[in-house]
Design an enzyme around this catalytic site. Structure first.
Site, PDB file in Angstrom:
ATOM      1  N   ALA A  66     -18.017 -89.873  86.297  1.00  0.00           N
ATOM      2  CA  ALA A  66     -18.659 -89.854  84.984  1.00  0.00           C
ATOM      3  C   ALA A  66     -17.918 -90.867  84.113  1.00  0.00           C
ATOM      4  O   ALA A  66     -16.742 -91.157  84.362  1.00  0.00           O
ATOM      5  CB  ALA A  66     -18.541 -88.464  84.388  1.00  0.00           C
ATOM      6  N   GLY A 112     -17.963 -87.476  89.375  1.00  0.00           N
ATOM      7  CA  GLY A 112     -19.428 -87.436  89.319  1.00  0.00           C
ATOM      8  C   GLY A 112     -20.082 -88.307  90.384  1.00  0.00           C
ATOM      9  O   GLY A 112     -21.229 -88.061  90.773  1.00  0.00           O
ATOM     10  N   GLU A 115     -20.059 -86.210  93.386  1.00  0.00           N
ATOM     11  CA  GLU A 115     -21.027 -85.129  93.129  1.00  0.00           C
ATOM     12  C   GLU A 115     -22.460 -85.638  93.302  1.00  0.00           C
ATOM     13  O   GLU A 115     -23.325 -84.935  93.823  1.00  0.00           O
ATOM     14  CB  GLU A 115     -20.808 -84.561  91.726  1.00  0.00           C
ATOM     15  CG  GLU A 115     -19.490 -83.780  91.633  1.00  0.00           C
ATOM     16  CD  GLU A 115     -19.188 -83.310  90.216  1.00  0.00           C
ATOM     17  OE1 GLU A 115     -19.027 -84.176  89.338  1.00  0.00           O
ATOM     18  OE2 GLU A 115     -19.103 -82.095  89.998  1.00  0.00           O
ATOM     19  N   GLU A 135     -10.912 -84.782  88.873  1.00  0.00           N
ATOM     20  CA  GLU A 135     -11.053 -84.286  87.499  1.00  0.00           C
ATOM     21  C   GLU A 135      -9.800 -83.602  86.954  1.00  0.00           C
ATOM     22  O   GLU A 135      -9.511 -83.688  85.762  1.00  0.00           O
ATOM     23  CB  GLU A 135     -12.249 -83.321  87.400  1.00  0.00           C
ATOM     24  CG  GLU A 135     -13.609 -84.009  87.407  1.00  0.00           C
ATOM     25  CD  GLU A 135     -14.146 -84.290  88.801  1.00  0.00           C
ATOM     26  OE1 GLU A 135     -13.384 -84.174  89.785  1.00  0.00           O
ATOM     27  OE2 GLU A 135     -15.333 -84.640  88.902  1.00  0.00           O
TER      28      GLU A 135
HETATM   29  N1  COA Z   1     -15.301 -94.122  83.487  1.00  0.00           N
HETATM   30  C1  COA Z   1     -15.278 -95.189  82.685  1.00  0.00           C
HETATM   31  N2  COA Z   1     -14.822 -96.394  83.070  1.00  0.00           N
HETATM   32  C2  COA Z   1     -14.369 -96.504  84.321  1.00  0.00           C
HETATM   33  C3  COA Z   1     -14.364 -95.426  85.219  1.00  0.00           C
HETATM   34  C4  COA Z   1     -14.862 -94.181  84.760  1.00  0.00           C
HETATM   35  N3  COA Z   1     -14.926 -93.107  85.549  1.00  0.00           N
HETATM   36  N4  COA Z   1     -13.828 -95.837  86.399  1.00  0.00           N
HETATM   37  C5  COA Z   1     -13.535 -97.133  86.238  1.00  0.00           C
HETATM   38  N5  COA Z   1     -13.864 -97.539  84.982  1.00  0.00           N
HETATM   39  C6  COA Z   1     -13.677 -98.877  84.388  1.00  0.00           C
HETATM   40  C7  COA Z   1     -12.226 -99.155  84.057  1.00  0.00           C
HETATM   41  O1  COA Z   1     -11.892 -98.582  82.791  1.00  0.00           O
HETATM   42  C8  COA Z   1     -12.223-100.656  84.036  1.00  0.00           C
HETATM   43  O2  COA Z   1     -12.838-101.110  82.838  1.00  0.00           O
HETATM   44  P1  COA Z   1     -12.177-102.340  82.008  1.00  0.00           P
HETATM   45  O3  COA Z   1     -12.245-103.492  82.964  1.00  0.00           O
HETATM   46  O4  COA Z   1     -13.074-102.482  80.824  1.00  0.00           O
HETATM   47  O5  COA Z   1     -10.774-101.919  81.706  1.00  0.00           O
HETATM   48  C9  COA Z   1     -13.178-101.019  85.168  1.00  0.00           C
HETATM   49  O6  COA Z   1     -13.999 -99.871  85.362  1.00  0.00           O
HETATM   50  C10 COA Z   1     -12.475-101.322  86.474  1.00  0.00           C
HETATM   51  O7  COA Z   1     -11.661-100.221  86.811  1.00  0.00           O
HETATM   52  P2  COA Z   1     -10.087-100.334  87.097  1.00  0.00           P
HETATM   53  O8  COA Z   1      -9.465 -99.010  86.821  1.00  0.00           O
HETATM   54  O9  COA Z   1      -9.513-101.504  86.385  1.00  0.00           O
HETATM   55  O10 COA Z   1     -10.087-100.626  88.680  1.00  0.00           O
HETATM   56  P3  COA Z   1      -8.925-100.316  89.712  1.00  0.00           P
HETATM   57  O11 COA Z   1      -9.277-101.041  90.961  1.00  0.00           O
HETATM   58  O12 COA Z   1      -7.581-100.576  89.112  1.00  0.00           O
HETATM   59  O13 COA Z   1      -8.999 -98.730  89.990  1.00  0.00           O
HETATM   60  C11 COA Z   1     -10.146 -96.642  90.374  1.00  0.00           C
HETATM   61  C12 COA Z   1     -10.144 -98.175  90.603  1.00  0.00           C
HETATM   62  C13 COA Z   1     -11.478 -96.105  90.907  1.00  0.00           C
HETATM   63  C14 COA Z   1      -9.000 -96.018  91.189  1.00  0.00           C
HETATM   64  C15 COA Z   1      -9.951 -96.322  88.865  1.00  0.00           C
HETATM   65  O14 COA Z   1     -10.920 -97.073  88.154  1.00  0.00           O
HETATM   66  C16 COA Z   1     -10.140 -94.867  88.507  1.00  0.00           C
HETATM   67  O15 COA Z   1      -9.262 -94.045  88.768  1.00  0.00           O
HETATM   68  N6  COA Z   1     -11.278 -94.531  87.861  1.00  0.00           N
HETATM   69  C17 COA Z   1     -11.526 -93.207  87.334  1.00  0.00           C
HETATM   70  C18 COA Z   1     -11.824 -92.221  88.440  1.00  0.00           C
HETATM   71  C19 COA Z   1     -12.026 -90.828  87.878  1.00  0.00           C
HETATM   72  O16 COA Z   1     -11.101 -90.205  87.394  1.00  0.00           O
HETATM   73  N7  COA Z   1     -13.271 -90.346  87.963  1.00  0.00           N
HETATM   74  C20 COA Z   1     -13.598 -89.007  87.563  1.00  0.00           C
HETATM   75  C21 COA Z   1     -14.098 -88.983  86.178  1.00  0.00           C
HETATM   76  S1  COA Z   1     -14.454 -87.322  85.689  1.00  0.00           S
END
Ligand code: COA
Length: 260
Positions: A66, A112, A115, A135
């Site tokens: 999400a 999400g 999910e 989460e």
């Molecule tokens: N919501 C909003 N933005 C998100 C996102 C999310 N769930 N997941 C990634 N993004 C955004 C990042 O903020 C970043 O944006 P920016 O370039 O404007 O800063 C962009 O997507 C790229 O992500 P980034 O984190 O820089 O990539 P990464 O390769 O370093 O890491 C992940 C990849 C997937 C490990 C990391 O993005 C992450 O942990 N995301 C969240 C996962 C999560 O907790 N999901 C559950 C949500 S309830």
């Protein structure tokens, strides 16, 4: 253009829905969730569409969860409404859909995103994909059906381990635990998804819908899945497709189903 965050393409009777927010790793903001509701409503009601394949844009992510930026201002009531609203409108809509839906997991499927994949009827993954429900790292729990569907798919023990540790698993591990049914190299993912869906679409459409309803039934509280199966089985005998299937069997030819 009807959608800002989705790409829709059609090939034969398969509709491909691609979540297209690559610079946010295809995170599900409210606009994307609303578009998914509309896209699936349209697909389930379009007689030209037999099945749907959903994937994410780019090589990195299916859906990284999400959109966390929309969570900051929510309180307990707003959080409850968010989960109730989208669980019904998107995740249950897909799970209870009358046409087969296959998730082609091309990269991260987190929160999400996993999910969403779990709401689909079948999941296959690229070997580079990673899956998890992180989460609790945000002080939350899965709210779009994840606690229920992960336990149904991989069993309570592994589900709780994944949810409580927030660890991601690899595609190979997901295959081992039954979370996905095939792992292929990333370049072959959509081809494999199409191949599986083409095979499914050779089968009788009303029987596919009846099978989905029956399998789902036993997983819903208070519903007797065996009873649902009996009723759905009976209804199949009233379809033209059943007569065609039996006639084709005895004539030693391929059945041509019409969904009637
Ligand atoms: N919501 C909003 N933005 C998100 C996102 C999310 N769930 N997941 C990634 N993004 C955004 C990042 O903020 C970043 O944006 P920016 O370039 O404007 O800063 C962009 O997507 C790229 O992500 P980034 O984190 O820089 O990539 P990464 O390769 O370093 O890491 C992940 C990849 C997937 C490990 C990391 O993005 C992450 O942990 N995301 C969240 C996962 C999560 O907790 N999901 C559950 C949500 S309830």
């Amino acid at each position: 253009m009807k959608f800002q965050n989705l790409l829709i393409t059609n090939e034969d009777r398969i509709q491909y829905i691609t979540i297209n927010r690559e610079n946010k790793l295809n995170a599900l903001n409210k606009e994307t969730l609303a578009e998914l509701h509309t896209a699936f409503f349209d697909a389930f009601n379009d007689p030209a569409v037999g099945g749907i394949i959903i994937t994410g844009a780019g090589a990195k992510a299916f859906v990284a969860g999400a959109d966390i930026s929309e969570f900051a201002d929510l309180d307990a009531d707003a959080g409850t409404s968010l989960a109730r609203n989208y669980q019904t409108k998107v995740f249950d809509q897909i799970a209870n859909g009358s046409k087969p839906v296959l998730a082609a997991i091309n990269g991260f499927a987190l929160g999400g995103g996993l999910e969403l994949a779990m709401a689909c009827h079948i999941r296959i993954a690229a070997e580079t994909a990673k899956m998890g429900l992180p989460e609790v790292t945000l002080g939350l729990i899965p709210g779009y059906g994840g606690t229920q569907r992960l336990a149904q798919l991989v069993g309570k023990g592994k589900a709780l381990e994944m949810i409580l540790t927030a660890d991601m698993i690899t595609a190979a591990e997901a295959l081992h635990y039954g979370l996905v049914t095939h792992v292929v190299d990333q370049g072959s993912l959509l081809e494999k998804a199409g191949e599986l869906m083409h095979k499914i679409l050779l089968r009788a459409p009303l029987a596919l819908a009846a099978a989905i309803r029956s399998v789902n039934a036993g997983l819903n509280d208070g519903v007797n899945g065996f009873q649902t199966e009996i009723e759905e089985f009976g209804k199949c005998f009233g379809t033209e497709d059943f007569k065609e299937g039996v006639a084709a069997f005895f004539a030693k030819r391929k059945a041509e189903f019409k969904g009637k």
